[in-house]
Write an enzyme that holds these catalytic residues in place. Structure first.
Site, mmCIF file in Angstrom:
data_model
loop_
_atom_site.group_PDB
_atom_site.id
_atom_site.type_symbol
_atom_site.label_atom_id
_atom_site.label_comp_id
_atom_site.label_asym_id
_atom_site.label_seq_id
_atom_site.Cartn_x
_atom_site.Cartn_y
_atom_site.Cartn_z
ATOM 1 N N LYS A 113 88.235 81.998 -10.466
ATOM 2 C CA LYS A 113 89.639 82.392 -10.423
ATOM 3 C C LYS A 113 89.738 83.844 -10.861
ATOM 4 C CE LYS A 113 93.469 80.044 -9.516
ATOM 5 N NZ LYS A 113 93.517 78.784 -8.744
HETATM 6 N N1 GLU Z 1 94.696 79.083 -5.469
HETATM 7 C C1 GLU Z 1 94.484 77.852 -4.784
HETATM 8 C C2 GLU Z 1 94.080 76.759 -5.753
HETATM 9 O O1 GLU Z 1 94.404 76.811 -6.920
HETATM 10 C C3 GLU Z 1 93.548 77.992 -3.608
HETATM 11 C C4 GLU Z 1 92.209 78.583 -3.883
HETATM 12 C C5 GLU Z 1 91.413 78.887 -2.618
HETATM 13 O O2 GLU Z 1 91.912 78.657 -1.529
HETATM 14 O O3 GLU Z 1 90.280 79.343 -2.771
HETATM 15 O O4 GLU Z 1 93.502 75.770 -5.395
#
Ligand code: GLU
Length: 423
Positions: A113
């Protein structure tokens, strides 16, 4: 190190992520050495960036982060969040949840993240672009199509991903669409990615309704959050005949017992940016909205919404988590005790990263799929994970969150044991 010794990771969200993990690890009898490794992110980067405002007079120093939780499973994957609460602990919690989410969906990724501690709603388009490009430059050594693939999260969107892709591509000297997912379709984005999180959540609300014997065409829902995830969830539920009695965004909650029209709310938000002032329903606070009666309560906004304080007062049959970390451990115990069914975040909102995986596969193969292909593959992967979670929960008498997490943790633990220790 124990979870009480959090040091630089100290943050309520990271405490929650660790506590959820330790609970699952204890129940499944996870190898202690593996448990210790998974309790902390493998790689983190903290950067500061100079942010020049449009008026040229002020240069602010802004903090940014990228955290890779587990590098065992393949490249790491996870969104980038722009929000004024972002810190290392929050991003690390979100990275850990991405690991369980990807493993539960059986995607070949570990969790990551990123985040920038800034309020994106206060920025002009030019400012947003400058922050994004500079943040990308600062973390560029960490990301890459075979290394770590960012995507949108709260406060970012496909335009931000386009700038990120452009900045990366400018550095290497050729177009690299596969460095990021959730980008515009003309740049190699996938059909269906924008609405994938909401669509996936609604697929699993349908499965849960079958499981619980709820007739969706006779049911009501409250959706907290009217961003990408919330508004799409509300829209797809409405298409199934669910009466949406409440929605909210940061500005207000709206309540209408006869049902809100999601298309007119979307029109309103297109013109006014926020829900406040919309005449379609009565204004209620976000906190109050959660406690109103409904069949399906879908928290699709922020973390830490359903807590030990309000869980007792919820009047729903199902909590469907579109947000990451909306429910605390104390609240989980109360919901469980009260027999309220929980579709946990790592399962419920995994549609986003699943279609991100499809996007990455399409980009690396230079071959694009149709929307039908994407949605039916998404449906297959999500319902399969749902079935495995329910079977485990029933067999081992677990709550659904713990069952879903154990499904994911077990896969990661097996991969770690197979790879062995270096050196
Ligand atoms: N931000 C989204 C999540 O928390 C998607 C992450 C992504 O598509 O890599 O799952």
């Amino acid at each position: 190190m124990t979870p009480t010794d959090l040091r630089e990771f100290d943050d309520p969200m990271f405490r929650l992520a660790q506590a959820q993990f330790l609970k699952a690890a204890g129940i499944m009898g996870l190898d202690e050495n593996i448990c210790e490794r998974l309790l902390w992110p493998q790689r983190t980067m903290v950067v500061t960036l100079p942010f020049r405002q449009d008026d040229y007079h002020e240069v602010e120093t802004v903090f940014g982060y990228r955290v890779q939780h587990v590098l065992t499973m393949g490249p790491t994957k996870g969104g980038i969040r722009y929000h004024e609460s972002v810190n290392l602990g929050e991003v690390s919690a979100l990275a850990m949840w991405m690991t369980w989410k990807c493993a539960l969906m059986q995607l070949p990724f570990g969790g990551a993240k990123g985040g920038v501690c800034i309020d994106p709603t206060s920025l002009s388009r030019a400012e947003l672009q400058r922050v994004t490009r500079r943040y990308t430059m600062e973390i560029i050594s960490m990301i890459g199509p075979d290394k770590d693939i960012p995507a949108p999260d709260m406060g970012t969107n496909e335009q931000v991903m386009a700038w990120l892709m452009d900045t990366y591509s400018q550095q290497v000297g050729y177009a690299v669409p596969e460095v990021v997912t959730g980008k515009p379709v003309v740049l190699g984005g996938s059909l269906g990615r924008t609405e994938a999180t909401g669509r996936g959540l609604v697929y699993l609300i349908q499965e849960s309704a079958k499981h619980l014997g709820i007739d969706l065409s006779q049911s009501t829902a409250i959706v907290q959050g009217f961003g990408n995830v919330g508004s799409n969830t509300a829209r797809f539920l409405e298409e199934l005949g669910v009466r949406i009695v409440g929605v909210s965004d940061v500005s207000t909650g709206l309540w209408n017992e006869n049902g809100l029209s999601i298309s007119s709310l979307l029109d309103w938000v297109r013109n006014h940016k926020i829900l406040k002032g919309c005449p379609s329903g009565d204004e209620v606070s976000n906190a109050e909205l959660l406690e109103r009666p409904c069949d399906i309560l879908a928290p699709c906004a922020m973390q830490n919404q359903i807590t030990g304080e309000n869980a007792q007062r919820l009047q729903c049959r199902m909590v469907a988590e579109g947000a990451n970390g909306p429910t605390t451990l104390e609240a989980d115990a109360i919901l469980n005790e009260r027999g309220i069914f929980v579709l946990p975040d790592v399962l419920g909102n995994a549609g986003g990263v699943t279609v991100s995986y499809f996007e990455w596969v399409q980009d690396t193969q230079n071959y694009m799929w149709t929307l039908d292909e994407i949605n039916s593959r998404l449906h297959g992967i999500m319902t399969n994970a749902f079935r495995r979670t329910i079977i485990r929960a029933e067999r081992d008498k677990l709550d659904t969150r713990t069952a879903a997490m154990i499904e994911g943790i077990e896969r990661v633990a097996q991969a770690k044991l197979s790879r062995g220790l270096f050196p």
